[in-house]
Design an enzyme around this catalytic site. Structure first.
Site, PDB file in Angstrom:
ATOM      1  CG  ASP A  12       7.876  -2.537 -30.136  1.00  0.00           C
ATOM      2  OD1 ASP A  12       7.237  -1.464 -30.238  1.00  0.00           O
ATOM      3  OD2 ASP A  12       8.719  -2.890 -30.973  1.00  0.00           O
ATOM      4  CE  LYS A  34       9.876   1.809 -32.843  1.00  0.00           C
ATOM      5  NZ  LYS A  34       8.449   1.494 -32.894  1.00  0.00           N
ATOM      6  CG  LEU A  62       1.683   7.521 -32.449  1.00  0.00           C
ATOM      7  CD1 LEU A  62       0.744   8.545 -31.832  1.00  0.00           C
ATOM      8  CD2 LEU A  62       1.473   6.157 -31.788  1.00  0.00           C
ATOM      9  CE  LYS A  63       5.685   2.215 -38.700  1.00  0.00           C
ATOM     10  NZ  LYS A  63       5.796   1.834 -37.276  1.00  0.00           N
ATOM     11  CG  PHE A  64       0.157  10.775 -37.548  1.00  0.00           C
ATOM     12  CD1 PHE A  64      -0.604  10.049 -36.633  1.00  0.00           C
ATOM     13  CD2 PHE A  64       0.918  11.834 -37.067  1.00  0.00           C
ATOM     14  CE1 PHE A  64      -0.611  10.368 -35.284  1.00  0.00           C
ATOM     15  CE2 PHE A  64       0.923  12.159 -35.718  1.00  0.00           C
ATOM     16  CZ  PHE A  64       0.163  11.432 -34.836  1.00  0.00           C
ATOM     17  CG  ASP A  66      -6.687  10.286 -41.613  1.00  0.00           C
ATOM     18  OD1 ASP A  66      -7.440  10.666 -42.537  1.00  0.00           O
ATOM     19  OD2 ASP A  66      -7.102   9.718 -40.588  1.00  0.00           O
ATOM     20  N   PRO A  68      -4.695  15.451 -45.171  1.00  0.00           N
ATOM     21  CG  PRO A  68      -3.885  16.674 -47.009  1.00  0.00           C
ATOM     22  CD  PRO A  68      -4.860  15.601 -46.641  1.00  0.00           C
ATOM     23  CG  ASN A  69      -8.256  19.499 -41.426  1.00  0.00           C
ATOM     24  OD1 ASN A  69      -7.716  20.558 -41.119  1.00  0.00           O
ATOM     25  ND2 ASN A  69      -9.346  19.046 -40.821  1.00  0.00           N
ATOM     26  CB  THR A  70      -6.923  13.938 -40.154  1.00  0.00           C
ATOM     27  OG1 THR A  70      -8.239  14.167 -40.644  1.00  0.00           O
ATOM     28  CG2 THR A  70      -6.970  13.027 -38.952  1.00  0.00           C
ATOM     29  CB  THR A 125      11.879  -3.113 -42.228  1.00  0.00           C
ATOM     30  OG1 THR A 125      11.159  -2.833 -41.033  1.00  0.00           O
ATOM     31  CG2 THR A 125      12.810  -1.977 -42.505  1.00  0.00           C
ATOM     32  CD  GLN A 196      11.173  -5.678 -38.889  1.00  0.00           C
ATOM     33  OE1 GLN A 196      10.677  -5.502 -40.006  1.00  0.00           O
ATOM     34  NE2 GLN A 196      11.103  -4.767 -37.942  1.00  0.00           N
ATOM     35  N   GLY A 216      14.605  -3.245 -31.336  1.00  0.00           N
ATOM     36  CA  GLY A 216      13.611  -3.744 -30.388  1.00  0.00           C
ATOM     37  C   GLY A 216      14.000  -5.115 -29.902  1.00  0.00           C
ATOM     38  NE  ARG A 217      10.578  -8.182 -33.049  1.00  0.00           N
ATOM     39  CZ  ARG A 217       9.851  -8.432 -34.127  1.00  0.00           C
ATOM     40  NH1 ARG A 217       9.064  -9.480 -34.148  1.00  0.00           N
ATOM     41  NH2 ARG A 217       9.936  -7.639 -35.180  1.00  0.00           N
TER      42      ARG A 217
END
Ligand code: C5P
Length: 239
Positions: A12, A34, A62-64, A66, A68-70, A125, A196, A216-217
């Site tokens: 991060d 990550k 990147l937690k898509f 959008d 379906p097609n994208t 979370t 969190q 992470g932290r």
């Protein structure tokens, strides 16, 4: 699974040089790094190639979320980058997840590529039970929602989910083994929760059935990051 493989270290930071310095500093003890929104937005896909060049695996977070097609098209590009894991939001819907899973398999077969694991984010979370009901307007609790989204991701052919330690055992009990659970919001007893809300210690998360822990932290914001990482790895080894 070894402690080295279980732990995913969150890069991060926004400067690619800082990210690579972390990979080089901790690569001996951590297999997977990550890459999230901040780093990817600043450094682009080259950061993934640079981590691979140093022997690290990448979880592209990147937690898509959008249509379906994208998501299918973005996931196809991600597959060609060779990441070991990436994610999308389960709340993007069944069709989005199923079509993405199928497109990734087709791309891998056609282009002879290794298949990345695809995991669905359930409920972040950082969201508390109170926020979930009051602000987001759900009538049921987080656990029920996470179980529902996990079952949908499983039916859609995904490899697993991202879920807080608090929901891991409910998911394990309803879906069984072989379905990957990635758990962020990891806080050893000696580290503060930061933003969190649904945190858990490494030992508890693994005990409840988590496969991978995102940290992470709890390592990188500590005064002595190596020491912090060592303590977490020791906690995992004795779990
Ligand atoms: O510093 P900390 O250990 O809280 O970082 C957690 C990392 O996991 C962050 O990069 C965050 O974006 C990510 N993450 C999360 N909750 C999710 C999915 C990913 O905290 N549900």
């Amino acid at each position: 699974m070894s402690a080295k493989d279980r732990l995913i270290l969150a890069l991060d930071v926004n400067d690619p040089e800082d990210a690579i310095a972390i990979v080089e500093r901790f690569g001996e003890w951590v297999s997977t790094f990550k890459v999230g929104l901040e780093l990817f937005t600043s450094a682009g896909p080259d950061i993934v190639r640079d981590i691979h060049a140093r022997g690290g695996k990448v979880f592209l977070d990147l937690k898509f979320h959008d249509i379906p097609n994208t998501v299918v098209r973005a996931a196809t590009v991600v597959t060609r980058l060779g990441v070991s894991m990436f994610n999308l939001h389960a709340s993007g819907g069944f069709e989005m997840m199923k079509r993405t899973s199928e497109a990734v398999v087709e791309t891998c077969l056609r282009e002879n590529l290794p298949k990345p694991k695809i995991v669905a984010v359930t409920v972040l979370t950082s969201i508390s039970q109170e926020e979930f009901k009051k602000d987001m307007g759900y009538q049921h609790g987080i656990r029920t929602h996470v179980k529902h989204l996990s079952a949908m991701a499983h039916r859609a052919g995904l490899d697993g989910v991202v879920a807080s330690g608090h929901e891991v055992s409910a998911i394990r009990n309803s879906i069984g083994s072989g379905f990957i659970i990635v758990t962020p919001g990891i806080r050893p007893s000696w580290s503060p929760p930061d933003d969190q809300k649904r945190t858990m210690t490494p030992r508890e998360a693994v005990h409840n059935g988590a496969d991978y822990l995102v940290v992470g932290r709890a390592v990188l914001s500590q005064k002595e990051p190596e020491k912090a990482l060592e303590l977490i790895l020791l906690e995992l080894l004795s779990s």
